[in-house]
Design a protein around this motif. Structure first.
Motif, short mmCIF file in Angstrom:
data_model
loop_
_atom_site.label_atom_id
_atom_site.label_comp_id
_atom_site.label_asym_id
_atom_site.label_seq_id
_atom_site.Cartn_x
_atom_site.Cartn_y
_atom_site.Cartn_z
N LYS A 41 0.81 -1.21 0.00
CA LYS A 41 0.00 0.00 0.00
C LYS A 41 0.85 1.27 0.00
O LYS A 41 0.38 2.34 -0.41
N SER A 42 2.09 1.17 0.44
CA SER A 42 2.95 2.36 0.49
C SER A 42 3.83 2.50 -0.75
O SER A 42 4.73 3.34 -0.78
N ASP A 43 3.59 1.67 -1.76
CA ASP A 43 4.31 1.77 -3.03
C ASP A 43 3.46 2.52 -4.05
O ASP A 43 2.25 2.29 -4.15
N PHE A 44 4.14 3.39 -4.84
CA PHE A 44 3.41 4.19 -5.82
C PHE A 44 4.22 4.27 -7.11
O PHE A 44 5.45 4.26 -7.10
N ALA A 45 3.50 4.38 -8.21
CA ALA A 45 4.12 4.57 -9.51
C ALA A 45 3.40 5.69 -10.23
O ALA A 45 2.18 5.86 -10.08
N ARG A 56 13.78 17.84 -3.66
CA ARG A 56 14.29 16.92 -4.66
C ARG A 56 13.12 16.26 -5.39
O ARG A 56 11.98 16.29 -4.92
N TYR A 57 13.43 15.65 -6.53
CA TYR A 57 12.42 15.01 -7.35
C TYR A 57 12.86 13.58 -7.65
O TYR A 57 14.04 13.33 -7.92
N THR A 58 11.91 12.65 -7.60
CA THR A 58 12.26 11.25 -7.80
C THR A 58 11.10 10.51 -8.44
O THR A 58 9.93 10.91 -8.31
N ARG A 59 11.43 9.42 -9.14
CA ARG A 59 10.42 8.51 -9.68
C ARG A 59 10.35 7.23 -8.86
O ARG A 59 9.56 6.34 -9.16
N ASP A 60 11.18 7.14 -7.84
CA ASP A 60 11.18 5.98 -6.96
C ASP A 60 10.05 6.13 -5.94
O ASP A 60 10.15 6.90 -4.99
N GLY A 61 8.98 5.39 -6.13
CA GLY A 61 7.81 5.48 -5.26
C GLY A 61 7.76 4.41 -4.20
O GLY A 61 6.68 4.12 -3.67
N HIS A 62 8.92 3.82 -3.86
CA HIS A 62 8.95 2.80 -2.80
C HIS A 62 9.03 3.52 -1.46
O HIS A 62 10.11 3.76 -0.92
N PHE A 63 7.85 3.87 -0.91
CA PHE A 63 7.78 4.65 0.32
C PHE A 63 7.56 3.74 1.53
O PHE A 63 7.10 2.60 1.40
N VAL A 90 -1.76 2.08 8.41
CA VAL A 90 -1.31 1.90 7.02
C VAL A 90 -2.38 1.19 6.20
O VAL A 90 -2.53 1.44 5.00
N GLU A 91 -3.15 0.32 6.82
CA GLU A 91 -4.20 -0.41 6.11
C GLU A 91 -5.28 0.53 5.59
O GLU A 91 -5.97 0.22 4.63
N VAL A 147 -1.70 12.57 -16.00
CA VAL A 147 -0.85 11.91 -15.02
C VAL A 147 -1.73 11.08 -14.10
O VAL A 147 -2.76 11.58 -13.61
N GLN A 148 -1.34 9.85 -13.86
CA GLN A 148 -2.08 8.97 -12.95
C GLN A 148 -1.13 8.40 -11.90
O GLN A 148 0.02 8.06 -12.21
N ILE A 149 -1.63 8.32 -10.66
CA ILE A 149 -0.87 7.73 -9.57
C ILE A 149 -1.45 6.34 -9.31
O ILE A 149 -2.66 6.20 -9.08
N ARG A 150 -0.62 5.34 -9.33
CA ARG A 150 -1.06 3.96 -9.14
C ARG A 150 -0.50 3.41 -7.84
O ARG A 150 0.71 3.25 -7.69
N GLN A 151 -1.39 3.17 -6.89
CA GLN A 151 -0.98 2.64 -5.59
C GLN A 151 -0.79 1.13 -5.67
O GLN A 151 -1.56 0.44 -6.33
#
Length: 294
Positions: free
Chosen positions: A90-94, A143-150, A180-181, A242-246
């Motif tokens: 659930k904490s990962d995003f792309a 900073r800016y990142t594409r790494d969505g492993h939060f 987190v759930e 732009v779309q955010i995918r959880q």
């Protein structure tokens, strides 16, 4: 003879840089959000060779031009979308984006190539804008990142894989109030109630960079904005594609086959320049130790 030695040495240094770049791409093939790097080589300015000297009756004679070698000028990032895969966390995003830029001459959307750029007939280059997660490092820098492993800390702070704070669209750190759930984000990056779907008033800070080629790598998956180069960043607007995918992560955009070919080609070219240096070394050895005795 020495000019040839310098030229071959410059070629060895350039091929070493190319080899290092290709190796970097191969090593980071499985790094989340990594962007492929290409090494750009350029030749040194050519020199005009002219025969001078002699008496007044001997005119100056032009012999030709001499190329003094090549050098690795810079490394360019290919800031295009990588493959998106499901992680189930659930904490990962792309980020899935396809931002459109209209041609000022025709008013029609331009077609970008595989590297994310469009070249007009007059040579003007337009880069496709890209969307990034906005984070803040330990020094307070954006900073800016594409790494969505939060990850979520015990106090509810949302942190990136490097420990930077994830920012919302107001530039404030994202702090969760529930478990987190119950953490749910819609396609626009808005945090919503997992049960009712009602917005919580918090939106992930998704920045759109108009000139991604001007971003500066920080070495940890983060980029900084080179404002002197003319790059600007703005928060994602409602009309942006732009779309955010959880529960998903973006993989690297490295072309494994091309990276392997580049690495081997750089190695072979380095080897060829090395042979030339060895040839000049043997020739100088003969000139000093054998011809000198005669």
């Amino acid at each position: 003879m020495l000019r040839g030695l310098y030229t071959a040495t410059a070629g060895m240094l350039t091929q070493q840089r190319r080899h290092d770049t290709a190796t970097q791409n191969i090593v980071n093939m499985n790094t989340t959000g990594y962007k492929q790097v290409s090494s750009v080589s350029r030749s040194f300015p050519e020199m005009l060779i002219t025969l001078v000297g002699g008496d007044a009756n001997t005119p100056t004679k032009r012999l030709g031009r001499l190329n003094s070698g090549v050098f690795a000028e810079e490394s360019l990032s290919m800031n295009v979308q990588g493959a998106i895969r499901e992680s189930g966390q659930k904490s990962d995003f792309a980020i899935s984006s396809n931002l459109v830029v209209n041609d000022p001459q025709t008013g029609q959307p331009v077609t970008f190539d595989a590297s994310g750029k469009f070249v007009r007939e007059d040579g003007t280059v337009t880069y496709q804008p890209q969307a990034y997660f906005t984070v803040q490092d330990a020094d307070g820098n954006t900073r800016y990142t594409r790494d969505g492993h939060f990850t979520v800390t015990g106090t509810g702070q949302l942190l990136s894989s490097t420990g930077s704070q994830v920012l919302d669209n107001n530039g404030q750190p994202v702090v969760l109030t529930g478990s987190v759930e119950q953490f749910k984000v819609d396609e626009q990056g808005r945090l919503v109630n997992a049960t009712t779907g009602a917005p919580t008033g918090v939106t992930l800070g998704i920045s759109v960079v108009d000139l991604p080629n001007q971003l500066v790598r920080q070495g940890d998956g983060n980029f900084s904005l080179d404002e002197q180069g003319g790059a600007t960043a703005r928060m994602m607007a409602a009309g942006d594609n732009v779309q955010i995918r959880q529960g998903y992560l973006e993989g690297s955009n490295v072309d494994a086959s091309q990276a392997t070919v580049d690495m081997n080609a750089a190695f072979r070219a380095y080897e060829a320049n090395q042979k030339i240096v060895q040839f000049y070394d043997r020739s100088l050895d003969k000139a000093v130790n054998e011809v000198g005795r005669v």
